[in-house]
Design an enzyme around this catalytic site. Structure first.
Site, PDB file in Angstrom:
ATOM      1  N   ASP A 309       0.860  -1.183   0.000  1.00  0.00           N
ATOM      2  CA  ASP A 309       0.000   0.000   0.000  1.00  0.00           C
ATOM      3  C   ASP A 309       0.899   1.236   0.000  1.00  0.00           C
ATOM      4  OD1 ASP A 309      -3.104   0.685   0.757  1.00  0.00           O
ATOM      5  OD2 ASP A 309      -1.710   2.192   1.550  1.00  0.00           O
ATOM      6  N   ASN A 317      -2.236  13.166  -3.267  1.00  0.00           N
ATOM      7  CA  ASN A 317      -3.327  13.623  -4.141  1.00  0.00           C
ATOM      8  C   ASN A 317      -3.757  15.040  -3.786  1.00  0.00           C
ATOM      9  OD1 ASN A 317      -4.030  11.770  -6.068  1.00  0.00           O
ATOM     10  ND2 ASN A 317      -5.257  10.532  -4.686  1.00  0.00           N
ATOM     11  N   ASP A 326      -2.456   9.826 -10.306  1.00  0.00           N
ATOM     12  CA  ASP A 326      -2.556   8.746 -11.308  1.00  0.00           C
ATOM     13  C   ASP A 326      -1.175   8.407 -11.873  1.00  0.00           C
ATOM     14  OD1 ASP A 326      -5.224   8.634 -10.984  1.00  0.00           O
ATOM     15  OD2 ASP A 326      -5.779   9.484 -12.932  1.00  0.00           O
ATOM     16  N   GLU A 353      -4.799   2.585  -4.126  1.00  0.00           N
ATOM     17  CA  GLU A 353      -3.332   2.641  -4.112  1.00  0.00           C
ATOM     18  C   GLU A 353      -2.757   1.364  -3.502  1.00  0.00           C
ATOM     19  OE1 GLU A 353      -5.140   3.299  -1.764  1.00  0.00           O
ATOM     20  OE2 GLU A 353      -4.125   3.762   0.105  1.00  0.00           O
TER      21      GLU A 353
HETATM   22  N1  GTP Z   1      -4.970   9.684  -8.109  1.00  0.00           N
HETATM   23  C1  GTP Z   1      -5.582   8.595  -7.682  1.00  0.00           C
HETATM   24  N2  GTP Z   1      -5.851   8.454  -6.397  1.00  0.00           N
HETATM   25  C2  GTP Z   1      -6.447   7.348  -5.950  1.00  0.00           C
HETATM   26  C3  GTP Z   1      -6.823   6.334  -6.835  1.00  0.00           C
HETATM   27  N3  GTP Z   1      -7.400   5.339  -6.112  1.00  0.00           N
HETATM   28  C4  GTP Z   1      -7.408   5.721  -4.811  1.00  0.00           C
HETATM   29  N4  GTP Z   1      -6.822   6.948  -4.715  1.00  0.00           N
HETATM   30  C5  GTP Z   1      -6.606   7.759  -3.515  1.00  0.00           C
HETATM   31  O1  GTP Z   1      -5.727   7.138  -2.631  1.00  0.00           O
HETATM   32  C6  GTP Z   1      -5.931   7.681  -1.357  1.00  0.00           C
HETATM   33  C7  GTP Z   1      -5.793   6.617  -0.294  1.00  0.00           C
HETATM   34  O2  GTP Z   1      -5.860   7.276   0.915  1.00  0.00           O
HETATM   35  P1  GTP Z   1      -5.924   6.498   2.275  1.00  0.00           P
HETATM   36  O3  GTP Z   1      -6.628   5.188   2.144  1.00  0.00           O
HETATM   37  O4  GTP Z   1      -6.454   7.463   3.306  1.00  0.00           O
HETATM   38  O5  GTP Z   1      -4.459   6.147   2.615  1.00  0.00           O
HETATM   39  P2  GTP Z   1      -3.110   6.981   2.590  1.00  0.00           P
HETATM   40  O6  GTP Z   1      -3.366   8.436   2.488  1.00  0.00           O
HETATM   41  O7  GTP Z   1      -2.254   6.403   1.537  1.00  0.00           O
HETATM   42  O8  GTP Z   1      -2.531   6.691   3.984  1.00  0.00           O
HETATM   43  P3  GTP Z   1      -1.823   5.392   4.497  1.00  0.00           P
HETATM   44  O9  GTP Z   1      -2.247   4.263   3.617  1.00  0.00           O
HETATM   45  O10 GTP Z   1      -2.304   5.234   5.866  1.00  0.00           O
HETATM   46  O11 GTP Z   1      -0.390   5.638   4.369  1.00  0.00           O
HETATM   47  C8  GTP Z   1      -7.315   8.323  -1.378  1.00  0.00           C
HETATM   48  O12 GTP Z   1      -7.187   9.729  -1.309  1.00  0.00           O
HETATM   49  C9  GTP Z   1      -7.884   7.925  -2.720  1.00  0.00           C
HETATM   50  O13 GTP Z   1      -8.685   8.946  -3.292  1.00  0.00           O
HETATM   51  C10 GTP Z   1      -6.543   6.512  -8.222  1.00  0.00           C
HETATM   52  O14 GTP Z   1      -6.830   5.689  -9.074  1.00  0.00           O
HETATM   53  N5  GTP Z   1      -5.922   7.663  -8.571  1.00  0.00           N
END
Ligand code: GTP
Length: 451
Positions: A309, A317, A326, A353
């Protein structure tokens, strides 16, 4: 080049060329032909007759044998030798009525032979019959020509196949598809084109059809692999239709489905890919894991799973925008893909992600080495993550689980163990990895050691 076939005489006024050096005969014959509604041309020498025949292309020639200069026999010979006039029926008119004369006339190509003195009603009847023959022949010729054009220009391959499997005829499209020169396929067997079991299946069907009425009729298209001349197999739709002739013969139609196949394959591939990162998607990964799991059970080989992850991705983002997010996921995916190169490895985007990697025939130590290499690789991409509290760069947390699966194990538990390990890394500060070993065998060993 298509042959020019004159329209059958029925659709226009038939034209008759009368050749005689006696003006009285010429006059009488001409009047009678006009009365019958025919268009007429007249000539009183052989040379003139040839000239008119070539120019006017009459439907019939009434030809006197005895002429000044070139005689009627020579005129007929020349008419028959010239492709432009060879099909025009010639009726000889002659006072020479010996069998040898008549036979000689037919031998050089005459359609009929009328004895002189002429009985006009008989001449009339014989002309009518010959014109009728010519009409039938011309319309048949036209039909054949039309059919030939269709068969030669059609986009589908067409073959005529005998009950023995011998190819009687193949059209240009068929030769083109299979890479044969014109006429090269004729005489070959369908065994040269189809794999042995399939060829046998068709030959059995042919021999049943040969057995007579009541035999099964096989219609409808079927996808088959046809061997081209260079040995390459080509997927085509094959339709077989019995021709209903006395000697059982079948019409085989070959329809090219290469484009259809290519788009079908492209669709199948697309269904297994994640659209953003172009690596395997979750659906592909799940079925791959299931297969590798079963294989590992059979071979008692270890299987390692990495759940990965991206850290602080929400912050990434939020600070740089979704498009940058992306692009970042694409870079991470490419990095992961470069660590899963064997046929028994697979890297996939599992959602958002989160990524997963499966390594067949890979034990705990090797999985830890790979996991660390992946973690370091992502960090070394040097993708700035301004909101990360862990590192200036984009990093990832990895949970690794290794198992030698048995029938007692649960695939879901295996996945959960790797997921839990990944969350433990998150809790411990991120940008790291944690590896566990799991499975019923391991638990039995541990229990035995404790007791
Ligand atoms: N740009 C983009 N963002 C994505 C996509 N899929 C998921 N996300 C973003 O990935 C982020 C995941 O955030 P969280 O699950 O809070 O986790 P994190 O911020 O990585 O924090 P930790 O995992 O705890 O380190 C979210 O803001 C989603 O909107 C995608 O296909 N493209």
């Amino acid at each position: 080049m298509p042959t020019l076939v004159p329209a059958p005489a029925a659709t226009r006024q038939a034209a008759v060329l009368i050749v005689d050096d006696a003006p009285a005969h010429l006059g009488a014959l001409r009047s009678m032909m006009l009365e019958q509604g025919y268009q007429t041309f007249v000539a009183n020498t052989g040379e003139r007759a040839l000239e008119i025949a070539r120019r006017a292309l009459p439907d019939l020639i009434l030809l006197d044998i005895v002429l000044p200069g070139m005689d009627g026999m020579e005129v007929c010979r020349r008419l028959k030798a010239d492709p432009v006039t060879s099909n025009i029926p010639v009726i000889f008119m002659s006072a020479r009525t010996g069998t040898d004369d008549i036979v000689a006339g037919f031998d050089i190509g005459a359609a009929d032979y009328i004895a002189k003195p002429l009985r006009l009603a008989e001449v009339c009847a014989r002309v009518r019959v010959q014109l009728q023959f010519r009409r039938t022949a011309l319309s048949q010729q036209q039909q054949n020509e039309r059919l030939r054009l269709i068969v030669n220009s059609m986009d589908e391959g067409l073959m005529m196949i005998e009950a023995s499997g011998r190819i009687q005829y193949a059209n240009p499209a068929c030769n083109r598809y299979l890479g044969y020169a014109q006429g090269e396929l004729a005489g070959r067997s369908i065994r040269d084109l189809l794999a042995p079991p399939l060829a046998q299946e068709y030959l059995e069907f042919f021999s049943q059809a040969e057995a007579g009425p009541g035999a099964p009729v096989w219609r409808g298209a079927r996808e088959v692999l046809i061997r081209q001349r260079d040995g390459i197999l080509r997927a085509m739709d094959l339709t077989l239709t019995p021709m209903g002739t006395e000697q059982p013969t079948f019409i085989a139609l070959l329809h090219d489905i290469t484009h259809h196949k290519q788009s079908e394959n492209a669709l199948q591939r697309a269904a297994l890919l994640d659209p953003l990162t172009k690596i395997a998607n979750r659906r592909h990964f799940d079925s791959f894991l299931e297969k590798e799991w079963q294989r590992a059970i059979r071979s008692s080989q270890p299987l390692s799973l990495i759940v990965l992850d991206v850290d602080h991705f929400k912050g990434y983002n939020d600070s740089l925008g979704h498009a940058a997010g992306d692009a970042c996921l694409q870079q991470v995916a490419m990095a992961l893909q470069s660590h899963a190169l064997r046929a028994t490895d697979l890297a996939a985007r599992y959602g958002g992600e989160e990524f997963v990697l499966l390594f067949g025939e890979t034990g705990h130590d090797a999985a830890c080495t790979i996991g660390e290499a992946i973690r370091a690789h992502i960090e070394s991409l040097n993708i700035l993550n301004p909101r990360s509290t862990t590192s200036p760069w984009v990093t990832a947390s990895l949970g690794i689980s290794t198992i030698v699966p048995t029938q007692l194990d649960d695939i879901k538990e295996f996945f959960v163990s790797a997921d839990r390990a990944m969350y433990a890394v998150k809790e411990a500060g991120r940008n790291g990895m944690r590896a566990v070993q799991t499975g019923a065998t391991l638990e039995l060993i541990q229990a035995a050691l404790q007791s």
